[in-house]
Design an enzyme around this catalytic site. Structure first.
Site, PDB file in Angstrom:
ATOM      1  CB  SER A  61      -0.750  -0.043   1.204  1.00  0.00           C
ATOM      2  OG  SER A  61      -1.561   1.086   1.539  1.00  0.00           O
ATOM      3  CE1 TYR A 113      -4.808  -1.994   4.619  1.00  0.00           C
ATOM      4  CE2 TYR A 113      -3.574   0.169   4.324  1.00  0.00           C
ATOM      5  CZ  TYR A 113      -4.208  -1.033   3.876  1.00  0.00           C
ATOM      6  OH  TYR A 113      -4.120  -0.777   2.284  1.00  0.00           O
TER       7      TYR A 113
END
Length: 265
Positions: A151, A164
């Site tokens: 990400s 996350y």
């Protein structure tokens, strides 16, 4: 003729039932690969298999283009099952796209241990587990390629995303290490780092806002392109990294973030 030629190759795509995973599964199949679509959601996964089968309506009835494997990629037994069922169906594994992921929210104070463990299990531990059982078969097939989905938050952070961000930072570090370990057997390992991409994960993130549509419009303004990304735009890079055209690329991570990370403020 496309330089992305996957004829005779067999690929596993985790999180293959929607979003980036769906786009990767379809892209690989269009270029000739047999695909094992792995997802927890049965309906989504089976739908992608039907889409792949429809790409070549003249395919012999006894020729399997794709299979669906339901799995929780954070579980050892399911990770073993993924490789076992792929080998049973296709006899080899050449490409592994570790794409499964979940988005969770919370600070180190507000994130429960259960959420932390689940987030790192799906986003990071799964790469270790699925690769652990796929790599021996990839070695037998001549090496192949692994592409992990990280990400933009692997290189930066947004507030209220502790588990996350930790998981995605781990993906890029693990990718570097795996490339070093697996280079001698001919397996390349790389990662992509997407920014905001349309469904399903982005829609979940937007649903946490008071006005989801307004939130997505505002997020789009942060990007140099003035919009959020599409799954196919990430899939295109994944396909390249999985192909022989990327033969000297390994232990690397690539941003697909529309210029988001270049912005100072």
């Amino acid at each position: 003729m496309s330089f992305l030629n996957f004829e005779g190759k067999v690929a596993i795509v985790t999180g293959g039932g929607a979003g980036i995973g769906r786009a990767v599964s379809l892209g690989l199949a269009r270029e000739g690969a047999k695909v094992a679509v792995v997802d927890w959601n049965i309906e989504n996964g089976q739908s992608v298999v039907r889409e792949i089968e429809a790409l070549d309506p003249n395919r012999p009835v006894d020729e399997v283009a794709a299979i669906f494997i339901q799995a929780d990629v954070s579980k050892d037994a399911d990770a073993q099952k993924i490789s076992a069922e792929t080998i049973a169906a296709f006899g080899r594994i050449d490409i592994l796209c570790n794409n499964a992921g979940i988005q969770t929210y919370g600070t180190v104070e507000t994130t429960s241990e259960e959420t932390w463990d689940r987030t790192l299990g799906v986003n990071l531990k799964s790469i270790y587990l699925v690769s652990k059982y796929a790599v021996p078969h990839m070695r037998e097939a001549g090496g192949g390629a692994i592409v992990n989905t990280a990400s933009v938050q692997s290189v930066g952070a947004l507030p209220n995303s502790a588990s996350y961000v930790a998981s995605k930072g781990g993906v890029t570090s693990l990718t570097q290490e795996m490339g070093l370990d697996l280079g001698p057997i001919g397996t390349r390992v790389n990662a992509v780092m997407p920014g905001s991409i349309r469904p399903p994960m982005l829609e979940f993130s937007a649903s946490q806002q008071p006005d989801p549509e307004a939130a997505m419009r505002e997020w789009g303004k942060l990007y140099a392109r003035g919009r959020i990304g599409e799954p196919e735009e990430v899939a295109n890079l994944i396909l390249f990294l999985a192909s022989d055209a990327a033969s000297f690329i390994t232990s690397s991570a690539y941003l697909v973030d529309g210029g988001l990370s270049a912005r100072l403020f």
